[in-house]
Design an enzyme around this catalytic site. Structure first.
Site, PDB file in Angstrom:
ATOM      1  N   TYR A  92      20.545  19.573 -47.280  1.00 46.98           N
ATOM      2  CA  TYR A  92      20.295  18.529 -46.521  1.00 46.98           C
ATOM      3  C   TYR A  92      21.306  17.589 -46.221  1.00 46.98           C
ATOM      4  O   TYR A  92      22.352  17.324 -46.872  1.00 46.98           O
ATOM      5  CB  TYR A  92      19.180  17.804 -47.484  1.00 46.98           C
ATOM      6  CG  TYR A  92      17.665  18.266 -47.495  1.00 46.98           C
ATOM      7  CD1 TYR A  92      17.601  19.372 -48.007  1.00 46.98           C
ATOM      8  CD2 TYR A  92      16.770  17.783 -46.819  1.00 46.98           C
ATOM      9  CE1 TYR A  92      16.350  20.059 -48.387  1.00 46.98           C
ATOM     10  CE2 TYR A  92      15.336  18.252 -46.753  1.00 46.98           C
ATOM     11  CZ  TYR A  92      15.086  19.139 -47.441  1.00 46.98           C
ATOM     12  OH  TYR A  92      13.960  19.815 -47.636  1.00 46.98           O
TER      13      TYR A  92
ATOM     14  N   GLU B 240      16.395  22.490 -38.487  1.00 46.36           N
ATOM     15  CA  GLU B 240      15.206  22.360 -37.539  1.00 46.36           C
ATOM     16  C   GLU B 240      15.113  21.169 -36.564  1.00 46.36           C
ATOM     17  O   GLU B 240      14.934  20.247 -36.822  1.00 46.36           O
ATOM     18  CB  GLU B 240      14.030  22.405 -38.239  1.00 46.36           C
ATOM     19  CG  GLU B 240      13.616  23.511 -39.131  1.00 46.36           C
ATOM     20  CD  GLU B 240      12.246  23.288 -39.720  1.00 46.36           C
ATOM     21  OE1 GLU B 240      11.762  22.350 -40.003  1.00 46.36           O
ATOM     22  OE2 GLU B 240      11.803  24.440 -40.268  1.00 46.36           O
TER      23      GLU B 240
ATOM     24  N   GLU C  74      13.873  30.727 -42.358  1.00 45.81           N
ATOM     25  CA  GLU C  74      12.989  29.973 -43.380  1.00 45.81           C
ATOM     26  C   GLU C  74      11.540  30.339 -43.116  1.00 45.81           C
ATOM     27  O   GLU C  74      10.881  30.169 -41.820  1.00 45.81           O
ATOM     28  CB  GLU C  74      13.277  28.451 -43.269  1.00 45.81           C
ATOM     29  CG  GLU C  74      12.427  27.625 -44.295  1.00 45.81           C
ATOM     30  CD  GLU C  74      12.632  25.868 -43.860  1.00 45.81           C
ATOM     31  OE1 GLU C  74      13.721  25.841 -44.066  1.00 45.81           O
ATOM     32  OE2 GLU C  74      11.566  25.526 -43.924  1.00 45.81           O
TER      33      GLU C  74
HETATM   34  C1  IDC Z   1       9.956  20.504 -47.751  1.00 42.11           C
HETATM   35  C2  IDC Z   1       9.769  20.609 -49.256  1.00 42.11           C
HETATM   36  C3  IDC Z   1       9.218  19.141 -49.832  1.00 42.11           C
HETATM   37  C4  IDC Z   1      10.202  17.823 -49.394  1.00 42.11           C
HETATM   38  C5  IDC Z   1      10.474  18.033 -47.907  1.00 42.11           C
HETATM   39  C6  IDC Z   1      11.355  17.092 -47.269  1.00 42.11           C
HETATM   40  O1  IDC Z   1       8.959  21.515 -49.427  1.00 42.11           O
HETATM   41  O2  IDC Z   1       9.059  19.220 -51.058  1.00 42.11           O
HETATM   42  O3  IDC Z   1       9.515  16.886 -49.746  1.00 42.11           O
HETATM   43  O4  IDC Z   1      10.807  19.227 -47.340  1.00 42.11           O
HETATM   44  O5  IDC Z   1      12.580  17.266 -47.920  1.00 42.11           O
HETATM   45  C7  IDC Z   1      10.540  22.769 -43.284  1.00 42.11           C
HETATM   46  C8  IDC Z   1      11.902  22.233 -43.937  1.00 42.11           C
HETATM   47  C9  IDC Z   1      11.917  22.131 -45.392  1.00 42.11           C
HETATM   48  C10 IDC Z   1      10.721  21.648 -45.768  1.00 42.11           C
HETATM   49  C11 IDC Z   1       9.443  22.690 -45.606  1.00 42.11           C
HETATM   50  C12 IDC Z   1       8.078  22.446 -46.046  1.00 42.11           C
HETATM   51  O6  IDC Z   1      12.963  22.985 -43.250  1.00 42.11           O
HETATM   52  O7  IDC Z   1      12.896  21.273 -45.480  1.00 42.11           O
HETATM   53  O8  IDC Z   1      10.505  21.374 -47.223  1.00 42.11           O
HETATM   54  N1  IDC Z   1       9.439  22.928 -44.149  1.00 42.11           N
HETATM   55  O9  IDC Z   1       7.642  21.397 -45.713  1.00 42.11           O
HETATM   56  N2  IDC Z   1      10.336  23.206 -41.982  1.00 42.11           N
HETATM   57  C13 IDC Z   1       8.879  23.785 -42.111  1.00 42.11           C
HETATM   58  C14 IDC Z   1       8.465  23.485 -43.590  1.00 42.11           C
END
Ligand code: IDC
Length: 405
Positions: A143, A219, A314
């Site tokens: 991150y 993203e 992802e």
């Molecule tokens: C989500 C994690 C969640 C966290 C959030 C923010 O699952 O626990 O609180 O991020 O950090 C994405 C993102 C990915 C997300 C995932 C699910 O790339 O960071 O993780 N997601 O929401 N894009 C679509 C879905």
């Protein structure tokens, strides 16, 4: 950059790997990361005020069962050395091809945010992923901003962590994606200087290693400066991508670079009409099976038919929040769709958010002691429904639901 004792061992492992893998004799140099500036322009997405629940504090020590009733721990099913066999990857048409020019699909797992790893990224973890799960790639989700800890807050730590984790993947002869995981900072231009600095230093170290793949913006999303008249669209992303790609190519002429696409890495059917110039570039799409179905596959098909090389860095079996219904049937449709087109993928994620159904491991379970969790080779009962399915797909096995096994 300080390396701990375990890293010394890793470096020795690495030396052996370099000799075998033909990487340059250059070990990761002692680079002292230049402090990344952390000036940020207006955030496009409000960072959360509450820190996301940390999973790093494993449940209190629990009395391990006198003898495990958890069934056999996982054992090695794949010992082929992915990089020794496939070597330098490149992009040919819509395919990743190996050093022999043969189409090659990467399948593996993404970590959760490196700032919040519920399972430490250690040698046991990589051994389990590479051999028991058959991953030929692991994605390191770093991150960049907006979490209680991130690269912008702690650049030296995360640069060092990334190098250590890449070294472990090299030592286990698998490919590794270094993911500049923008999310809250949906406009990648917010941190161009930091990204150029990060990828310049990283590519200078690993330019001779065929293992590394650079993912330069997870993203892109939202609006620039929170101004709805300035969406983070492809025109907004392109200059960022060109600058970071140029910085990488200064050092690394050929390893694959993956570029995120607008709208949380969805708009590949737009990008395909205006791709970037350059070799060995790919474009990301993401999906979550409970939320994205045939209409999204149709959009990807448009890009595929126009020859856009894509990598699904992802995806999840769940809703796009990382939780909710685990849709195995729809996930299987996606797996088959990507296999038929030789599209590589990484599943989100091995273990992370508090009790999310997208976690591959039941990380909050009391079934295993903290030491057992960290030792890898987890028994099937420690896998979530998503994890059990995804492991079978990485291994190329037919999925049999656990209760039908
Ligand atoms: C989500 C994690 C969640 C966290 C959030 C923010 O699952 O626990 O609180 O991020 O950090 C994405 C993102 C990915 C997300 C995932 C699910 O790339 O960071 O993780 N997601 O929401 N894009 C679509 C879905």
């Amino acid at each position: 950059m300080k390396h701990s004792k375990s890293t010394l061992i890793t470096s020795l492992l690495l030396a052996a790997a370099f000799v075998l893998a033909g990487c340059s004799e250059k070990l990761p140099e002692e680079t002292s990361p230049s402090p990344a500036t952390t000036t940020t322009t207006a955030a496009t997405t409000e960072a959360p005020t509450e820190p996301s629940e940390s999973e790093t504090s494993l449940p209190p020590e629990t009395e391990a069962p006198s003898e495990t009733t958890l069934g056999p721990n996982s054992t090695a099913q794949v010992t082929e050395k992915a990089v020794q066999i496939n070597g330098q990857l490149s992009v040919k048409g819509t395919d990743i091809v190996n050093q022999n020019g043969e189409p090659y699909q990467l399948r593996g797992m993404s970590t959760y945010g490196l700032n919040n790893l519920a399972i430490p990224f250690n040698d046991d973890f990589v051994t389990t992923m590479a051999e028991d799960w058959g991953c030929n790639v692991i994605r390191l989700a770093m991150y960049t901003w907006g979490e209680t800890d991130s690269y912008m807050i702690n650049p030296d730590k995360y640069f060092n962590d990334i190098c250590n984790y890449v070294d472990l993947c090299i030592a286990h002869d698998i490919y590794v994606i270094v993911d500049w995981h923008i999310l809250y900072d949906g406009d990648p231009n917010e941190h161009t200087a930091e990204a150029v600095d990060f990828f310049s230093r990283l590519s200078a170290i690993y330019s001779d290693c065929p293992n590394i793949i650079y993912e330069i913006c997870n993203e892109p999303n939202g609006n620039r400066y929170n101004d709805e008249s300035q969406p983070v669209d492809w025109e907004c992303i392109k200059p960022y991508a060109k600058e970071v790609i140029a910085a990488i190519r200064e050092n690394d002429p050929d390893n694959i670079i993956i570029v995120g696409t607008p709208n949380w890495s969805s708009d590949v059917d737009i990008v395909c009409d205006d791709p970037l110039e350059g070799e060995n570039l790919m474009y990301t799409f993401h999906f979550y099976a409970s939320s994205s179905k045939q209409e999204k596959r149709d959009r990807i098909q448009v890009a595929y038919d126009k020859g856009l090389p894509m990598f699904c860095t992802e995806w999840g079996c769940t809703g796009d929040t990382g939780g909710g219904k685990v849709d195995i049937e729809e996930s299987q449709r996606w797996i088959d769709f990507m296999a038929e087109r030789n599209i590589s993928w990484c599943n989100w994620s091995i273990a992370g958010g508090s009790g999310e159904t997208s976690n591959a491991l039941k990380i909050r379970s009391q079934m295993l002691t903290p030491d057992q969790k960290m030792a890898g080779h987890w028994p099937d009962q420690f896998l979530s429904k998503s994890g059990y399915f995804v492991r079978s797909q990485i291994l190329g096995q037919e999925y049999v639901a656990p209760d039908e096994a």
